[in-house]
Structures are given as C-alpha cells and as structure tokens.
Motif scaffolding. Sequence first.
Motif, mmCIF file in Angstrom:
data_model
loop_
_atom_site.group_PDB
_atom_site.id
_atom_site.type_symbol
_atom_site.label_atom_id
_atom_site.label_comp_id
_atom_site.label_asym_id
_atom_site.label_seq_id
_atom_site.Cartn_x
_atom_site.Cartn_y
_atom_site.Cartn_z
ATOM 1 N N GLU A 1 60.845 9.910 41.600
ATOM 2 C CA GLU A 1 59.452 9.537 41.829
ATOM 3 C C GLU A 1 58.591 9.894 40.616
ATOM 4 O O GLU A 1 57.766 9.097 40.169
ATOM 5 C CB GLU A 1 58.923 10.239 43.075
ATOM 6 N N THR B 1 56.759 7.084 38.178
ATOM 7 C CA THR B 1 55.314 7.078 37.974
ATOM 8 C C THR B 1 54.969 7.251 36.496
ATOM 9 O O THR B 1 54.116 6.542 35.957
ATOM 10 C CB THR B 1 54.646 8.188 38.811
ATOM 11 N N MET C 1 48.551 11.751 38.862
ATOM 12 C CA MET C 1 49.842 12.396 38.645
ATOM 13 C C MET C 1 49.661 13.575 37.700
ATOM 14 O O MET C 1 48.897 13.506 36.745
ATOM 15 C CB MET C 1 50.827 11.396 38.038
ATOM 16 N N GLN D 1 53.048 4.542 34.097
ATOM 17 C CA GLN D 1 51.820 4.864 33.379
ATOM 18 C C GLN D 1 51.980 4.595 31.882
ATOM 19 O O GLN D 1 51.065 4.091 31.237
ATOM 20 C CB GLN D 1 51.423 6.321 33.610
#
Length: 121
Positions: free
Chosen positions: A73, A77, A1, A81
């Motif tokens: 999204e 994410t 990412m 994390q």
Amino acid sequence: MMQISAAELEVMAILWAEPGLAASDVHEKLGDGKDWNVRTVKTFLARLVEKGALTTREDGRRYLYFPAIDEAEYKGTAAGQFVDRVFSGRAAPLVAHLADTRGLTADDIAELEKLLGELKK
C-alpha cells in the motif's frame, strides 16, 4: 501520506521482510554497506515510530519494532504520487524514461507485455 526518507525506507524494508526486530538486529541486517552506527539506526526507528510507520513492543530492556503500514500500500501510494508529480500522472512517459536511462531486460519487456495484455482484457 507520510513522508519516509530514503534512509528510513531502507530500515522499513528490513522490518517489512522480518517484523519484530530490535534496533541492534536492524543494524546488523543493514550490513557493512552502511556506515551507520546503532545510534543512527535508533534515530531512524524513533522517527518512524513518531510518523506512525512503526509500532514497538517491549522485550525486557529492549524494544522490538513492527511495521504499522502495509508495504504494498505504501509503495503503491508513493509510486502514484511520484508519477503524478514528475510525469503528470502518465505511465507511458515513465516507462519510456526508464527504458532510455536504465534499459529494459528481456524479462522486463516480457513482464510489461503480460501486464499490458491483462489490462486490455
């Protein structure tokens, strides 16, 4: 990412809420709370374009900026994390920490209870 800094995330939040703004519009929407000049905002926008978080479209002599990544999204994410890195992937210690340090309102507690009820189904 991709990694988006806190400052860049403020710019993204404006464009997620209102895609298709010029740099001057983003600067204006940041308001007086930020002492960034338009050139600083343009730097953030250019970095976000380089990272692939934004796309541009020419509009006469200026560029309009559009999110190239989905807000939900990205946040999902990034949150995952963070929980993995700081709380060993466990949500309960995160919620306990937030309750201890920031407090939970009655609405927060009700929302958490609702979510937990849905997860138990």
